[in-house]
Design a protein around this motif. Structure first.
Motif, PDB file in Angstrom:
ATOM      1  N   PRO A 267       0.839  -1.202   0.000  1.00  0.00           N
ATOM      2  CA  PRO A 267       0.000   0.000   0.000  1.00  0.00           C
ATOM      3  C   PRO A 267       0.870   1.247   0.000  1.00  0.00           C
ATOM      4  N   ALA A 268       0.332   2.323  -0.554  1.00  0.00           N
ATOM      5  CA  ALA A 268       1.052   3.605  -0.614  1.00  0.00           C
ATOM      6  C   ALA A 268       2.397   3.446  -1.317  1.00  0.00           C
ATOM      7  N   TRP A 269       2.489   2.534  -2.295  1.00  0.00           N
ATOM      8  CA  TRP A 269       3.762   2.322  -3.002  1.00  0.00           C
ATOM      9  C   TRP A 269       4.259   3.605  -3.658  1.00  0.00           C
ATOM     10  N   ASP A 270       3.297   4.458  -4.084  1.00  0.00           N
ATOM     11  CA  ASP A 270       3.680   5.676  -4.784  1.00  0.00           C
ATOM     12  C   ASP A 270       4.182   6.768  -3.842  1.00  0.00           C
ATOM     13  N   ARG A 271       4.175   6.498  -2.530  1.00  0.00           N
ATOM     14  CA  ARG A 271       4.686   7.468  -1.566  1.00  0.00           C
ATOM     15  C   ARG A 271       5.974   6.983  -0.904  1.00  0.00           C
ATOM     16  N   LEU A 272       6.390   5.794  -1.248  1.00  0.00           N
ATOM     17  CA  LEU A 272       7.618   5.264  -0.663  1.00  0.00           C
ATOM     18  C   LEU A 272       8.837   5.920  -1.292  1.00  0.00           C
ATOM     19  N   SER A 273       9.947   5.837  -0.591  1.00  0.00           N
ATOM     20  CA  SER A 273      11.201   6.412  -1.067  1.00  0.00           C
ATOM     21  C   SER A 273      12.346   5.573  -0.517  1.00  0.00           C
ATOM     22  N   PRO A 274      13.558   5.768  -1.003  1.00  0.00           N
ATOM     23  CA  PRO A 274      14.703   5.074  -0.407  1.00  0.00           C
ATOM     24  C   PRO A 274      14.815   5.339   1.091  1.00  0.00           C
ATOM     25  N   HIS A 275      14.359   6.500   1.536  1.00  0.00           N
ATOM     26  CA  HIS A 275      14.427   6.836   2.958  1.00  0.00           C
ATOM     27  C   HIS A 275      13.502   5.956   3.788  1.00  0.00           C
ATOM     28  N   SER A 276      12.469   5.410   3.158  1.00  0.00           N
ATOM     29  CA  SER A 276      11.581   4.488   3.868  1.00  0.00           C
ATOM     30  C   SER A 276      12.366   3.270   4.341  1.00  0.00           C
ATOM     31  N   LEU A 277      13.337   2.828   3.545  1.00  0.00           N
ATOM     32  CA  LEU A 277      14.159   1.680   3.922  1.00  0.00           C
ATOM     33  C   LEU A 277      15.133   2.052   5.032  1.00  0.00           C
ATOM     34  N   ARG A 278      15.551   3.285   5.080  1.00  0.00           N
ATOM     35  CA  ARG A 278      16.414   3.749   6.169  1.00  0.00           C
ATOM     36  C   ARG A 278      15.640   3.727   7.489  1.00  0.00           C
ATOM     37  N   HIS A 279      14.390   4.165   7.446  1.00  0.00           N
ATOM     38  CA  HIS A 279      13.542   4.099   8.637  1.00  0.00           C
ATOM     39  C   HIS A 279      13.319   2.647   9.060  1.00  0.00           C
ATOM     40  N   ALA A 280      13.080   1.780   8.071  1.00  0.00           N
ATOM     41  CA  ALA A 280      12.854   0.366   8.374  1.00  0.00           C
ATOM     42  C   ALA A 280      14.092  -0.255   9.010  1.00  0.00           C
ATOM     43  N   PHE A 281      15.265   0.161   8.553  1.00  0.00           N
ATOM     44  CA  PHE A 281      16.514  -0.343   9.133  1.00  0.00           C
ATOM     45  C   PHE A 281      16.573  -0.025  10.626  1.00  0.00           C
ATOM     46  N   ALA A 282      16.275   1.218  10.990  1.00  0.00           N
ATOM     47  CA  ALA A 282      16.337   1.621  12.401  1.00  0.00           C
ATOM     48  C   ALA A 282      15.300   0.881  13.232  1.00  0.00           C
ATOM     49  N   THR A 283      14.082   0.799  12.726  1.00  0.00           N
ATOM     50  CA  THR A 283      13.007   0.132  13.472  1.00  0.00           C
ATOM     51  C   THR A 283      13.329  -1.343  13.698  1.00  0.00           C
ATOM     52  N   THR A 284      13.774  -2.019  12.643  1.00  0.00           N
ATOM     53  CA  THR A 284      14.062  -3.448  12.750  1.00  0.00           C
ATOM     54  C   THR A 284      15.256  -3.699  13.670  1.00  0.00           C
ATOM     55  N   ALA A 285      16.286  -2.882  13.553  1.00  0.00           N
ATOM     56  CA  ALA A 285      17.472  -3.058  14.400  1.00  0.00           C
ATOM     57  C   ALA A 285      17.105  -2.934  15.876  1.00  0.00           C
ATOM     58  N   GLU A 293      22.731   3.152  20.849  1.00  0.00           N
ATOM     59  CA  GLU A 293      23.970   3.805  20.450  1.00  0.00           C
ATOM     60  C   GLU A 293      24.605   3.130  19.235  1.00  0.00           C
ATOM     61  N   ASP A 294      24.435   1.797  19.089  1.00  0.00           N
ATOM     62  CA  ASP A 294      24.978   1.104  17.924  1.00  0.00           C
ATOM     63  C   ASP A 294      24.193   1.465  16.664  1.00  0.00           C
ATOM     64  N   VAL A 295      22.881   1.581  16.803  1.00  0.00           N
ATOM     65  CA  VAL A 295      22.062   2.001  15.659  1.00  0.00           C
ATOM     66  C   VAL A 295      22.409   3.432  15.275  1.00  0.00           C
ATOM     67  N   GLN A 296      22.595   4.272  16.277  1.00  0.00           N
ATOM     68  CA  GLN A 296      22.966   5.667  16.030  1.00  0.00           C
ATOM     69  C   GLN A 296      24.277   5.755  15.260  1.00  0.00           C
ATOM     70  N   ASP A 297      25.269   4.978  15.689  1.00  0.00           N
ATOM     71  CA  ASP A 297      26.566   4.991  15.013  1.00  0.00           C
ATOM     72  C   ASP A 297      26.429   4.466  13.583  1.00  0.00           C
ATOM     73  N   ALA A 298      25.656   3.401  13.407  1.00  0.00           N
ATOM     74  CA  ALA A 298      25.493   2.823  12.077  1.00  0.00           C
ATOM     75  C   ALA A 298      24.838   3.808  11.116  1.00  0.00           C
ATOM     76  N   MET A 299      23.912   4.617  11.628  1.00  0.00           N
ATOM     77  CA  MET A 299      23.187   5.553  10.772  1.00  0.00           C
ATOM     78  C   MET A 299      23.900   6.886  10.618  1.00  0.00           C
ATOM     79  N   GLY A 300      24.953   7.088  11.402  1.00  0.00           N
ATOM     80  CA  GLY A 300      25.700   8.335  11.290  1.00  0.00           C
ATOM     81  C   GLY A 300      24.979   9.528  11.871  1.00  0.00           C
ATOM     82  N   HIS A 301      24.167   9.299  12.904  1.00  0.00           N
ATOM     83  CA  HIS A 301      23.437  10.395  13.542  1.00  0.00           C
ATOM     84  C   HIS A 301      24.282  11.025  14.649  1.00  0.00           C
ATOM     85  N   ALA A 302      24.334  12.339  14.668  1.00  0.00           N
ATOM     86  CA  ALA A 302      25.063  13.024  15.730  1.00  0.00           C
ATOM     87  C   ALA A 302      24.258  13.038  17.024  1.00  0.00           C
ATOM     88  N   ASP A 303      22.939  12.974  16.915  1.00  0.00           N
ATOM     89  CA  ASP A 303      22.057  13.094  18.073  1.00  0.00           C
ATOM     90  C   ASP A 303      21.193  11.838  18.187  1.00  0.00           C
TER      91      ASP A 303
END
Length: 337
Positions: A267-285, A293-303
């Motif tokens: 559903p909503a395939w036309d609203r998905l983006s590569p960033h949707s997979l980045r969000h999925a990575f964080a949620t699943t991890a 802190e490991d997820v933060q480091d993997a994603m390169g987030h300063a905060d």
């Protein structure tokens, strides 16, 4: 609004070789050269400042004489602008990012004494809900469905598309980081297959490639090497390439994600983006128990607050600490008894 004395030209001398004959666009390039930025971020900042300069030209405003009132007027224009990709109004986060780029640009001009003050400083910026993201997320089952759709693609670009999906889903890369990768960025390090790249803020980063991710990438490179009539270790240039050998661009990756999502019946395939997979990575991890802190480091987030915002499952009651506290108390009681 004020009109410039000489359209598009700087009205006063400045330092470091930038003179009264220097156009604002030259300030932009000097500013970008002065920043440690990835090519993707550099391009985004250039677009943001170019948008402001175009608005100034259209309204007859000299950008070097702008006040916070002018910036406010521009911000309100942005808030009423429809994003051609989504068909929706620009989000507050997008407007805030554009103003942030402008603020950095003006801060550079202040240091060059091209302007007396930064007009964005006192501007009325949008309020951002740090607990919310407009990006459409994906569940682990939906990511699995994307992989199934990619594996079912028997076309010539199938192996490449599977490699793209694996790098996005398994590493949570930003699309700019993905398309900037070169073949030479993939290697071996301390027993790990790895990839090196320049992340947001110009920081050099490295990530491990899990066996399945590495296998998808190797299979694609093997196909590409055979087509080129060379050994796989002789390949060079962009890691992800078009049929003509050009670097795959971010727009092609957007189209690929939506095409796979449509084939998977999401559903909503036309609203998905590569960033949707980045969000999925964080949620699943996080759901799999990977420390924040490991997820933060993997994603390169300063905060870490940014990482938490990507975790769509953080309010799931299954993860309420009360369960672990009571379970630990029960275990202690059973031991002491």
């Amino acid at each position: 609004m004020r009109r410039p004395t000489t359209p598009g030209l700087v009205p006063r001398p400045v330092d470091r070789g930038l003179t009264a004959a220097t156009a604002p666009v030259d300030f932009t390039e000097a500013w970008l050269r002065n920043r440690r930025l990835s090519e993707h971020t550099r391009a985004a900042y250039r677009r943001d400042v170019t948008g402001w300069l175009s608005w100034c030209t259209a309204t007859g405003l000299d950008p070097l004489q702008a006040s916070f009132l002018d910036v406010n007027a521009y911000a309100r224009t942005l808030e009423a602008t429809v994003d051609p990709r989504s068909g929706r109004l620009l989000t507050p986060a997008t407007v805030a990012r554009k103003l942030s780029a402008m603020s950095s640009w003006y801060a550079f001009l202040v240091r060059l004494r091209a302007v007396p003050a930064n007009p964005v400083t006192d501007a009325d910026r949008p309020r951002i809900d740090r607990d919310h993201s407009a990006t459409v997320g994906l569940s682990p089952d939906q990511v699995d469905a994307l992989f199934a759709a990619a594996r079912a693609d028997t076309g010539a670009s199938g192996p490449r598309n599977l490699a793209v999906l694996a790098l996005l889903a398994d590493l949570g890369l930003r699309v700019g980081e993905l398309v900037s990768l070169d073949v030479a960025d993939v290697g071996d390090e301390r027993g790990h297959r790895s990839v090196r790249f320049v992340g947001k803020g110009g920081r050099a980063r490295r990530r491990a490639l899990a066996p399945d991710t590495a296998a998808a990438l190797d299979a694609y490179l093997a196909v590409r090497a055979r087509a080129a009539g060379v050994a796989a270790d002789a390949l060079d240039g962009p890691l992800l390439a078009t049929a003509s050998g050009a670097r795959l661009d971010r727009h092609a990756v957007f189209r690929l994600v939506r095409r796979l999502a449509r084939a998977a019946g999401l559903p909503a395939w036309d609203r998905l983006s590569p960033h949707s997979l980045r969000h999925a990575f964080a949620t699943t991890a996080r759901a799999e128990g990977v420390p924040l802190e490991d997820v933060q480091d993997a994603m390169g987030h300063a905060d870490p607050r940014t990482t938490r915002r990507y975790d769509r499952d953080r309010y799931n009651l299954d993860r309420d600490p009360a369960y672990r506290i009571v379970a630990a108390r029960t275990a202690r009681a059973a031991t002491s008894g």
